[in-house]
Design an enzyme around this catalytic site. Structure first.
Site, PDB file in Angstrom:
ATOM      1  N   LYS A 156       0.871  -1.220  -0.027  1.00 42.82           N
ATOM      2  CA  LYS A 156      -0.017  -0.168   0.023  1.00 42.82           C
ATOM      3  C   LYS A 156       0.831   1.313   0.078  1.00 42.82           C
ATOM      4  O   LYS A 156       2.177   1.116   0.384  1.00 42.82           O
ATOM      5  CB  LYS A 156      -0.993  -0.013   1.229  1.00 42.82           C
ATOM      6  N   TYR A 202      13.346  31.389   4.318  1.00 44.33           N
ATOM      7  CA  TYR A 202      12.127  32.114   4.589  1.00 44.33           C
ATOM      8  C   TYR A 202      12.109  32.415   5.974  1.00 44.33           C
ATOM      9  O   TYR A 202      12.425  31.687   6.899  1.00 44.33           O
ATOM     10  CB  TYR A 202      10.754  31.223   4.113  1.00 44.33           C
TER      11      TYR A 202
HETATM   12  C1  LIG Z   1      -0.625  -1.811   6.667  1.00 42.76           C
HETATM   13  C2  LIG Z   1      -1.091  -3.297   7.412  1.00 42.76           C
HETATM   14  C3  LIG Z   1      -0.060  -4.277   7.437  1.00 42.76           C
HETATM   15  C4  LIG Z   1       1.448  -4.167   7.146  1.00 42.76           C
HETATM   16  O1  LIG Z   1       1.940  -3.554   8.600  1.00 42.76           O
HETATM   17  P1  LIG Z   1       3.421  -3.745   8.922  1.00 42.76           P
HETATM   18  O2  LIG Z   1       3.530  -3.134  10.208  1.00 42.76           O
HETATM   19  O3  LIG Z   1       3.985  -2.618   8.011  1.00 42.76           O
HETATM   20  O4  LIG Z   1       4.078  -5.101   8.615  1.00 42.76           O
HETATM   21  C5  LIG Z   1      -0.710  -5.593   7.716  1.00 42.76           C
HETATM   22  N1  LIG Z   1      -2.008  -5.437   7.936  1.00 42.76           N
HETATM   23  C6  LIG Z   1      -2.910  -4.504   7.695  1.00 42.76           C
HETATM   24  C7  LIG Z   1      -4.284  -4.706   8.049  1.00 42.76           C
HETATM   25  C8  LIG Z   1      -2.397  -3.364   7.360  1.00 42.76           C
HETATM   26  O5  LIG Z   1      -3.320  -2.264   7.430  1.00 42.76           O
END
Ligand SMILES: *Cc1c(COP(=O)(O)O)cnc(C)c1O
Length: 369
Positions: free
Chosen positions: A38, A264
């Site tokens: 993701k 800035y």
């Molecule tokens: C993002 C996510 C993961 C992965 O988590 P990590 O801590 O990056 O390994 C796993 N399961 C769900 C439901 C998630 O949203």
């Protein structure tokens, strides 16, 4: 369009392989691995990571439908779990052969209607149970209603059931986590008894794989940030390899005289003559403005160069008074996981946020030996 930007994020695929194999070695040989890609693969490149690992993993997961579509358009063929689908996307999910996380009765009902209307049979869905994160999912009071809806139709098939741990990295919360695991086991047993098929189960994220493979390995794990080299604590991160290096170049060098200011709001004022370098990366690229005025630093010729003044939208300035450097020299903005963790701390956040904040302007470059 080709990206010609000089600021690049190098993705080390050998390090990705190392980390993948590291986690795989912690699991039973038959445990399936889902890799979470993701948010552009935690800021890296979801497509490149997915292409690289497709033959070795069982599933990919994305948060939103568009992320899944991008993977399909890039030719990824293995199952893709969409962790946070919305009712408005049901038809698109089906069109791209994506597999939804079903987290509410109303989402399930809408899916049943659409899938039945399309005459689908056994379309894979995944049922999420909330065991304490209180974000998405069903609880045990929903089990009977869920099973009733599922048993009245044939368009959808429950392929897996899963849950998510609230504090898998925090061993002070071990009792709570074990309670979550226990609840998930009980819910699963009860729910599966009512189903026509036996779905597989999964619960562990990266820290879960580090801390709870004995208790909650089940048939699959969901590997996210660990793949990219982060273990959520130093000793664990140290067992992983760095996959991401953010690099840029010095655009211009300035000599700033005593009393002059930089950037800035004139936020930095020179107390003596100094030398600065301007780097083409800014807060629009994910370098937090909280790292202004010495809170953050980059490396030039292996030496720390602190940020001075406020981080601008497209660039930042660093103090290079003690560094032998010229315009065009390489700048290492994120050296490794430890540097990223330190910058995250200095900007009151976590590595996840720094990584995923890296803008799409930054060119992604694959490294592989
Ligand atoms: C993002 C996510 C993961 C992965 O988590 P990590 O801590 O990056 O390994 C796993 N399961 C769900 C439901 C998630 O949203």
């Amino acid at each position: 369009m080709k990206n010609n930007h000089v600021t690049v994020l190098e993705i080390d695929l050998n390090a990705v392989d190392f980390n993948f194999n590291y986690f795989k070695s912690k699991l039973h040989s038959e445990t399936k691995i889902l890799v979470v890609v993701k948010a552009f693969g935690y800021g890296s490149s979801a497509i490149e990571i997915a292409k690289h690992l497709e033959n070795r993993v069982h599933y990919f997961a994305v948060a939103y439908v568009d992320e899944g579509i991008a993977l399909r358009k890039a030719g990824i063929q293995i199952p893709i779990l969409v962790l946070h689908p919305q009712k408005a996307n049901i038809e698109t999910i089906i069109n791209y052969n994506l597999e939804p996380n079903i987290y509410s009765i109303s989402l399930l009902n809408s899916f049943v209607i659409k899938a039945s209307h399309l005459n689908l049979v056994n379309y894979p869905i995944h049922i999420k149970f909330n065991t304490g994160l209180n974000r998405l999912g069903f609880t045990k009071i929903n089990i009977n209603e869920l099973a009733e809806i599922i048993n009245k139709q044939t368009a959808l098939k429950v392929t897996s059931i899963f849950s998510h741990i609230a504090a898998s990295e925090d061993l002070n919360e071990r009792d709570f986590t074990l309670q979550q695991i226990n609840d998930f086991k009980n819910i699963s047993t009860e729910f599966i008894k009512l189903l026509p098929n036996i779905p597989f189960k999964h619960m562990l994220n990266t820290s879960g794989i580090f801390n709870y493979t004995e208790e909650a390995q089940f048939e699959m794990v969901r590997l996210g940030i660990g793949l990219y080299g982060f273990g959520n604590e130093q000793s664990k991160t140290a067992q992983l390899k760095n996959t991401l290096t953010l690099k840029s170049v010095i655009s211009q060098i300035h000599i700033i005289n005593k009393g002059e200011t930089v950037g800035y709001n004139r936020a930095f004022k020179a107390e003596s003559t100094i030398k600065t370098a301007t780097i083409p990366i800014g807060h629009a690229d994910g370098i937090s403005r909280q790292l202004s005025n010495g809170k953050g630093y980059v490396y030039i010729n292996n030496t720390k160069a602190p940020i001075i003044g406020n981080v601008c939208m497209d660039m930042l300035m660093v103090n290079v008074s003690n560094i032998n450097c010229i315009e065009g020299d390489e700048v290492v903005v994120y050296k490794d996981q430890f540097h990223i963790e330190e910058l995250a701390k200095s900007s009151n956040t976590i590595s996840y946020e720094l990584l995923t904040a890296l803008s799409q302007r930054i060119r992604r470059v694959l490294k592989k030996s």
